[in-house]
Write an enzyme that holds these catalytic residues in place. Structure first.
Site, mmCIF file in Angstrom:
data_model
loop_
_atom_site.group_PDB
_atom_site.id
_atom_site.type_symbol
_atom_site.label_atom_id
_atom_site.label_comp_id
_atom_site.label_asym_id
_atom_site.label_seq_id
_atom_site.Cartn_x
_atom_site.Cartn_y
_atom_site.Cartn_z
ATOM 1 N N HIS A 31 0.857 -1.184 0.000
ATOM 2 C CA HIS A 31 0.000 0.000 0.000
ATOM 3 C C HIS A 31 0.896 1.237 0.000
ATOM 4 C CE1 HIS A 31 1.045 0.182 4.243
ATOM 5 N NE2 HIS A 31 0.516 -1.017 4.431
ATOM 6 N N HIS A 34 4.114 1.329 2.126
ATOM 7 C CA HIS A 34 5.284 0.658 1.567
ATOM 8 C C HIS A 34 5.922 1.497 0.455
ATOM 9 C CE1 HIS A 34 2.801 -2.883 2.976
ATOM 10 N NE2 HIS A 34 3.944 -3.103 3.602
ATOM 11 N N GLN A 145 7.458 4.074 10.502
ATOM 12 C CA GLN A 145 7.213 4.466 11.886
ATOM 13 C C GLN A 145 6.072 3.663 12.516
ATOM 14 O OE1 GLN A 145 5.926 8.509 12.299
ATOM 15 N NE2 GLN A 145 5.581 8.379 14.493
#
Length: 294
Positions: A31, A34, A145
């Protein structure tokens, strides 16, 4: 774009490149989150390697290994459009051949939060990341993150094993309502998907309270918890306010950065998210300097 599926093929293709290499390890079902890793790598390096491997050793016996989404053809089309140079798509037997018996473990940082609830998870993560770094030999490796504890564990691994790799942390990509992008979001039904936006609202409310001057981690933790608990579809697993480098839970007020993280279930779907306080640390430079830095 070259697609390879064996360790030997990856080493052979990697040897053809003499410039800087970036690595983005993924489990596929790609998605926009990435893709942000891929774009950061392409911006920073001469060539980019992406790995797609649903790693069985980081799944527990009651977790969704078999049900984890696998969309290889779509993933490859997406990566080719992004200009990726090499995609590594090994099988489990390729990465863990007969006789495999070595594990890598980051002992302390893997114990709390996800590590407490998913025994063995970070041993599986640390082992596969070590193998992928050894195979790809990148200058930099890119992680999101959203998986904050994973970032802290990997940074410790790289430092402790003296691996010549920079671990780059890329900010979480979000949907318009703030929900962190995740491969598991596709499992949410319409009502659960609407309810899941409460995660970002809760983190944002605590961030606003921090900006207004609140420094007591108990107050911030309770605000996140009560905001999420007000949503009928949400079942809170944990809410944490911790030191972003050591992951130790905080109990006293202070002006050092804080990492707010949480995991919440919507039916059978378990979602996690996090945010650094103060808010400006959630940029790439802030993450690089703060989250698990060693």
């Amino acid at each position: 774009m070259k697609v390879v599926s064996t360790r030997a093929e990856l080493r052979e293709e990697r040897a053809k490149y003499g410039g800087s290499v970036g690595l983005a390890p993924t489990m596929g079902a790609l998605h926009r989150g990435h893709i942000s890793l891929v774009r950061a790598s392409r911006s920073d390096n001469d060539m980019t390697i992406v790995t797609i491997f649903v790693n069985p050793t980081q799944f527990g016996p009651n977790e969704d290994l078999n049900a984890y989404p696998r969309t290889l053809k779509d993933d490859l089309d997406l990566l080719e459009a992004e200009g990726v140079d090499i995609v590594f798509t090994p099988t489990a037997s390729e990465m863990y051949p007969p006789g495999f018996q070595t594990q890598v473990e980051v002992t302390q940082l893997s114990q709390g939060l996800e590590g407490e609830r998913r025994p063995g998870h970070f041993q599986g993560v640390a082992t596969i990341v070590t193998k992928l770094l050894n195979l790809a030999q990148p200058k930099s490796a890119y992680f999101g993150q959203k998986d904050a504890q994973q970032v802290v564990v990997v940074r410790r691994l790289v430092a402790d094993l003296n691996l010549p790799v920079l671990v780059e942390v890329i900010p979480t990509e979000r949907e318009p309502d703030g929900l962190a992008m995740s491969s598991r979001n596709r499992y949410l039904d319409a009502e659960q998907r609407s309810s899941a936006a409460v995660l970002f609202r809760a983190l944002g409310a605590a961030s606003d309270r921090y900006t207004a001057g609140e420094r007591h981690p108990v107050v911030l933790r309770n605000l996140i918890y009560t905001t999420i608990a007000s949503e009928a579809q949400a079942e809170v697993d944990y809410v944490s306010i911790a030191d972003p480098q050591t992951l130790r839970e905080l109990s006293l007020p202070g002006d050092s950065p804080m990492l707010a993280s949480l995991t919440v279930r919507f039916g059978r779907v378990r979602l996690l998210d996090n945010m650094l306080f103060p808010a400006d640390l959630n940029s790439r430079p802030g993450l690089t300097a703060t989250l698990g830095s060693v």
